[in-house]
Design a protein around this motif. Structure first.
Motif, PDB file in Angstrom:
ATOM      1  N   VAL A  57       5.300  20.984  -3.763  1.00  0.00           N
ATOM      2  CA  VAL A  57       5.657  19.595  -3.434  1.00  0.00           C
ATOM      3  C   VAL A  57       5.440  19.353  -1.939  1.00  0.00           C
ATOM      4  N   VAL A  58       5.884  20.302  -1.129  1.00  0.00           N
ATOM      5  CA  VAL A  58       5.710  20.159   0.325  1.00  0.00           C
ATOM      6  C   VAL A  58       4.225  20.169   0.678  1.00  0.00           C
ATOM      7  N   LEU A  59       3.466  21.059   0.009  1.00  0.00           N
ATOM      8  CA  LEU A  59       2.022  21.148   0.270  1.00  0.00           C
ATOM      9  C   LEU A  59       1.334  19.828  -0.091  1.00  0.00           C
ATOM     10  N   VAL A  60       1.675  19.293  -1.256  1.00  0.00           N
ATOM     11  CA  VAL A  60       1.078  18.020  -1.692  1.00  0.00           C
ATOM     12  C   VAL A  60       1.467  16.909  -0.722  1.00  0.00           C
ATOM     13  N   GLU A  61       2.708  16.933  -0.296  1.00  0.00           N
ATOM     14  CA  GLU A  61       3.196  15.929   0.660  1.00  0.00           C
ATOM     15  C   GLU A  61       2.354  15.972   1.941  1.00  0.00           C
ATOM     16  N   CYS A  62       2.073  17.186   2.432  1.00  0.00           N
ATOM     17  CA  CYS A  62       1.277  17.334   3.657  1.00  0.00           C
ATOM     18  C   CYS A  62      -0.123  16.766   3.444  1.00  0.00           C
ATOM     19  N   ILE A  63      -0.725  17.109   2.318  1.00  0.00           N
ATOM     20  CA  ILE A  63      -2.085  16.637   2.037  1.00  0.00           C
ATOM     21  C   ILE A  63      -2.107  15.106   1.977  1.00  0.00           C
ATOM     22  N   PHE A  64      -1.120  14.532   1.287  1.00  0.00           N
ATOM     23  CA  PHE A  64      -1.051  13.071   1.197  1.00  0.00           C
ATOM     24  C   PHE A  64      -0.863  12.443   2.576  1.00  0.00           C
ATOM     25  N   ALA A  65      -0.002  13.065   3.390  1.00  0.00           N
ATOM     26  CA  ALA A  65       0.276  12.506   4.717  1.00  0.00           C
ATOM     27  C   ALA A  65      -1.008  12.433   5.545  1.00  0.00           C
ATOM     28  N   ILE A  66      -1.811  13.513   5.467  1.00  0.00           N
ATOM     29  CA  ILE A  66      -3.052  13.545   6.251  1.00  0.00           C
ATOM     30  C   ILE A  66      -4.040  12.508   5.702  1.00  0.00           C
ATOM     31  N   VAL A  67      -4.222  12.501   4.385  1.00  0.00           N
ATOM     32  CA  VAL A  67      -5.196  11.587   3.782  1.00  0.00           C
ATOM     33  C   VAL A  67      -4.783  10.139   4.040  1.00  0.00           C
ATOM     34  N   LEU A  68      -3.493   9.839   3.832  1.00  0.00           N
ATOM     35  CA  LEU A  68      -3.032   8.452   3.986  1.00  0.00           C
ATOM     36  C   LEU A  68      -3.133   7.987   5.443  1.00  0.00           C
ATOM     37  N   HIS A  69      -3.005   8.947   6.345  1.00  0.00           N
ATOM     38  CA  HIS A  69      -3.136   8.598   7.756  1.00  0.00           C
ATOM     39  C   HIS A  69      -4.493   7.951   8.028  1.00  0.00           C
ATOM     40  N   TYR A  70      -5.533   8.462   7.346  1.00  0.00           N
ATOM     41  CA  TYR A  70      -6.883   7.953   7.583  1.00  0.00           C
ATOM     42  C   TYR A  70      -7.221   6.738   6.717  1.00  0.00           C
ATOM     43  N   VAL A  71      -6.607   6.652   5.551  1.00  0.00           N
ATOM     44  CA  VAL A  71      -7.000   5.557   4.654  1.00  0.00           C
ATOM     45  C   VAL A  71      -6.052   4.360   4.704  1.00  0.00           C
ATOM     46  N   ARG A  72      -4.901   4.530   5.353  1.00  0.00           N
ATOM     47  CA  ARG A  72      -3.942   3.413   5.393  1.00  0.00           C
ATOM     48  C   ARG A  72      -4.544   2.243   6.172  1.00  0.00           C
ATOM     49  N   PRO A  73      -4.460   1.000   5.624  1.00  0.00           N
ATOM     50  CA  PRO A  73      -5.017  -0.155   6.349  1.00  0.00           C
ATOM     51  C   PRO A  73      -4.234  -0.405   7.638  1.00  0.00           C
ATOM     52  N   PHE A 117       0.842  -1.209   0.000  1.00  0.00           N
ATOM     53  CA  PHE A 117       0.000   0.000   0.000  1.00  0.00           C
ATOM     54  C   PHE A 117       0.877   1.259   0.000  1.00  0.00           C
ATOM     55  N   ASP A 118       1.911   1.240   0.860  1.00  0.00           N
ATOM     56  CA  ASP A 118       2.805   2.407   0.957  1.00  0.00           C
ATOM     57  C   ASP A 118       3.541   2.642  -0.359  1.00  0.00           C
ATOM     58  N   LEU A 119       3.977   1.527  -0.949  1.00  0.00           N
ATOM     59  CA  LEU A 119       4.696   1.637  -2.216  1.00  0.00           C
ATOM     60  C   LEU A 119       3.779   2.236  -3.293  1.00  0.00           C
ATOM     61  N   GLY A 120       2.550   1.706  -3.345  1.00  0.00           N
ATOM     62  CA  GLY A 120       1.572   2.191  -4.338  1.00  0.00           C
ATOM     63  C   GLY A 120       1.247   3.657  -4.124  1.00  0.00           C
ATOM     64  N   SER A 121       0.961   4.016  -2.841  1.00  0.00           N
ATOM     65  CA  SER A 121       0.576   5.409  -2.568  1.00  0.00           C
ATOM     66  C   SER A 121       1.740   6.357  -2.872  1.00  0.00           C
ATOM     67  N   SER A 122       2.968   5.896  -2.628  1.00  0.00           N
ATOM     68  CA  SER A 122       4.120   6.755  -2.927  1.00  0.00           C
ATOM     69  C   SER A 122       4.287   6.961  -4.427  1.00  0.00           C
ATOM     70  N   LEU A 123       3.995   5.918  -5.177  1.00  0.00           N
ATOM     71  CA  LEU A 123       4.111   6.070  -6.633  1.00  0.00           C
ATOM     72  C   LEU A 123       3.030   7.016  -7.164  1.00  0.00           C
ATOM     73  N   VAL A 124       1.818   6.902  -6.584  1.00  0.00           N
ATOM     74  CA  VAL A 124       0.751   7.837  -6.985  1.00  0.00           C
ATOM     75  C   VAL A 124       1.179   9.265  -6.637  1.00  0.00           C
ATOM     76  N   LYS A 125       1.750   9.383  -5.416  1.00  0.00           N
ATOM     77  CA  LYS A 125       2.209  10.701  -4.968  1.00  0.00           C
ATOM     78  C   LYS A 125       3.279  11.247  -5.918  1.00  0.00           C
ATOM     79  N   SER A 126       4.161  10.374  -6.368  1.00  0.00           N
ATOM     80  CA  SER A 126       5.241  10.857  -7.244  1.00  0.00           C
ATOM     81  C   SER A 126       4.691  11.292  -8.603  1.00  0.00           C
ATOM     82  N   VAL A 127       3.569  10.672  -9.025  1.00  0.00           N
ATOM     83  CA  VAL A 127       2.942  11.124 -10.273  1.00  0.00           C
ATOM     84  C   VAL A 127       2.401  12.549 -10.081  1.00  0.00           C
TER      85      VAL A 127
END
Lengths: 266, 384
Positions: free
Chosen positions: B367-383, B318-328
């Motif tokens: 990039v930092v802003l997107v990183e923050c948004i991803f961190a918050i969202v992933l915190h709630y959706v990560r299994p 999941f982390d690998l996938g979400s990081s790749l999406v983030k990198s896109v």
């Protein structure tokens, strides 16, 4: 108006001496074994078709590039001298008006013109401001000192470039295509300005151009370069060359005639 | 009466006549910028000292006069006439008259057509900056909308994409970045391993170094590190390239030919970045782990098996996938900002520099802003 030999025989003093100059870019030789003299107070026009080495010759005279062989002397001093003090003194007496003005875009016209004064003199700001306004006035840009180059037309930028080139009252002034890209009226105004500065200040001028009207307006003497000859093919009074030159390349140039080969292609 | 006054070898000023009567100033020698200040001072001093009824400036002995010195002579005449003292030049050579004739006294005294820019007060500056920020935001939205439309067109007409350009930019933004990315990633992995080992050693939990590096690198550091590198290398390069084309009217030429500059210039860069940034991210993750591995095995006495086992256990798909999406998303941000800043260039070389800097700063911020948004969202959706 006279040829180089005639001027020399009249006792005119050469300010610039190009001595057996060979120059080019990389392995490409553009000028080979070129020699000529520019005399005090004259306007010498370098002309020729595109790619014949006009700008190369001018850049060699200014010392922007090193020659492959030969030398350029200004007032007897090699323009590429390794003595930095001497070169600094020499450069102070040379002004260059570039084709598109080459004004520094982040500076106002006033700052552009004042730059050489600030770098080469110890004059106080107030004095520099007065000189800057005078120089801008000389090129009919009085009052424009706070404008940025991008706010001016092409012709105004060229004139501002000329004001900057004249900031230190150089003894020799080089012009690269002064009337290129200008409408005929503006080009004629610039020609008048060049002539009046030459007459008023006695500055020796070297002008690179292939605008026929400009050549007839300003030139005291012309030299013509040729691509295949890699050097001079004619020298003298432009009107004389137009009427009496037997060289077809010179005749075609002055009479706006395409060469036979080019005409057939058309 | 004659009062000779030497000012070096360059010029001589002689004052003839008596105070309050007709006075003749004889100037000889060489007048130029080099002796302008002594000349001015001497002329002013003579005028104030003699207060003549009539002033004649004799220029017969001058060998050279430049325009600055000629201006000083004309200023003397103006000053004398302002004090109601008749003043004239005598015996001026043709050359001296020529220089004086070029000077337009009106231009020297004329007020600038535009007053000098004055520094603004703080509130005006804040207002201006806010307005510019809002305008910039709107321009960015507008650009992204146009870019999206260009992308939609390209997906519907794949033949219209300049694929050779895409490959070229993939090499420039991707393959060419590998050496520096390798170095940065190995170094980062090694440093984290060192620092974390120092702390974990205190509680006897050095074994978690491998896990810490694996989690940090796969979730956050890999994509961030890569995005920062690509911002610095490619976003700036895109802005400078397009900006220079703007200055040289090459973009106008594209429009004149009927080409869409976005499809021609921005789309290949965007597609190339979207392809290479996730690949670079995987590469960076691998090299960060290698950096940690080298420290773990050679300095912390892990066995190769232990380190790899601990690392593999902590890398979640999941982390690998979400990081790749983030990198896109990072790729879209970095490439778009670079191109947009390039298209915003107006003027000359300075504008190219300003916009190149702006491209890097803005893309890093986003990039930092997107990183923050991803961190918050992933915190709630990560299994769990």
């Amino acid at each position: 108006m006279a040829s180089e030999k005639a001027l020399a025989s009249q006792g005119k003093k050469p300010v610039i001496e190009v001595d057996r100059l060979t120059a080019g870019y990389g392995d490409n030789i553009v000028l080979e074994d070129v020699s000529l003299e520019v005399f005090l107070g004259e306007i010498l026009v370098i002309l020729g078709e595109s790619g014949c080495g006009k700008s190369t010759l001018m850049k060699q005279m200014i010392g922007i590039y090193q020659p492959f062989a030969g030398q350029v002397l200004i007032n007897g001093i090699n323009i590429n001298t390794e003595d930095e003090m001497e070169q600094g003194r020499l450069r102070r007496h040379i002004g260059v008006a570039f084709q598109a003005g080459a004004l520094f875009g982040s500076m106002t016209l006033g700052e552009n013109v004042s730059l050489p004064l600030q770098e080469y003199t110890d004059l106080p700001e107030e004095e520099i401001d007065r000189i800057v306004r005078m120089k801008l006035g000389m090129v009919n840009l009085g009052g424009y000192e706070n404008h940025l180059p991008e706010e001016l037309s092409g012709g105004m930028q060229k004139r501002a470039g000329l004001a900057r080139a004249m900031a230190l009252d150089p003894r020799v002034l080089f012009f690269d295509e002064p009337s290129a890209g200008l409408d005929p009226v503006t080009a004629a105004e610039l020609d008048i300005l060049i002539k009046s500065i030459n007459a008023g200040m006695g500055i020796t001028m070297v002008v690179v151009t292939h605008e026929l009207q400009s050549i007839f307006n300003i030139a005291h003497r012309v030299i013509m370069l040729d691509k295949e000859a890699r050097g001079l093919i004619a020298e003298g009074d432009p009107r004389e060359l137009q009427k009496h030159s037997e060289d077809p390349r010179v005749h075609n140039f002055f009479n706006r005639l395409p060469s036979r080969l080019k005409a057939r292609k058309i | 009466m004659a009062e000779p006054s030497e000012r070096g070898p360059e010029f001589t000023l002689e004052v003839e006549g008596d105070k309050g009567k007709a006075v003749r100033l004889r100037i000889s020698g060489h007048l130029s910028l080099d002796n302008l200040l002594p000349l001015r001072s001497e002329l002013e001093s003579a005028l104030s000292r003699m207060i003549p009824a009539d002033l004649t400036v004799d220029l017969a002995g001058l060998s050279y006069v430049d325009s600055a010195a000629a201006l000083a002579l004309l200023d003397l005449k103006d000053e004398a006439e302002r004090q109601s003292i008749p003043c004239s030049f005598a015996n001026a050579s043709e050359k001296t008259r020529g220089v004086m004739g070029l000077i337009d006294p009106e231009a020297v005294s004329m007020a600038p057509l535009r007053p000098e820019a004055q520094p603004q007060d703080v509130f005006t500056q804040i207002g201006d900056e806010t307005r510019l920020l809002w305008k910039d935001f709107c321009d960015l939205q507008s650009f992204l909308g146009d870019l999206l439309l260009a992308l939609v067109f390209c997906f519907r007409h794949p033949g219209s994409v300049r694929w050779l350009d895409v490959l070229f930019y993939m090499k420039r933004a991707g393959a060419d970045a590998l050496p520096i990315l390798s170095l940065m990633s190995i170094g980062t992995g090694a440093v984290i391993a060192f620092l974390s080992a120092l702390q974990l050693k205190l509680v006897g939990a050095t074994i978690y170094v491998a896990a810490l590096i694996a989690i940090a690198v796969v979730q956050e550091l890999g994509p961030m590190l890569t995005a920062i590198l690509v911002s610095g290398r490619s976003s700036s390069a895109f802005a400078a390239e397009i900006g220079t084309m703007m200055v040289k009217e090459e973009v106008d030429a594209l429009v004149a030919f009927g080409f869409d500059p976005l499809r021609f210039l921005a789309v290949p860069k965007l597609l190339a970045t979207v392809v290479v940034l996730p690949l670079l991210t995987l590469y960076s993750m691998l090299f960060c782990i290698v950096g940690g591995f080298l420290v773990g095995v050679y300095l912390l006495d892990f066995t190769v098996y232990t380190y790899i086992n601990e690392t593999m256990k902590n890398i979640m798909l999941f982390d690998l996938g979400s990081s790749l999406v983030k990198s896109v998303v990072f790729a879209v941000v970095v490439a778009s900002i670079g191109c947009q800043r390039g298209f915003q260039v107006r003027g000359g070389a300075e504008a190219v520099g300003t916009m190149t800097t702006s491209a890097v700063v803005t893309s890093l911020f986003l990039v930092v802003l997107v990183e923050c948004i991803f961190a918050i969202v992933l915190h709630y959706v990560r299994p769990a």
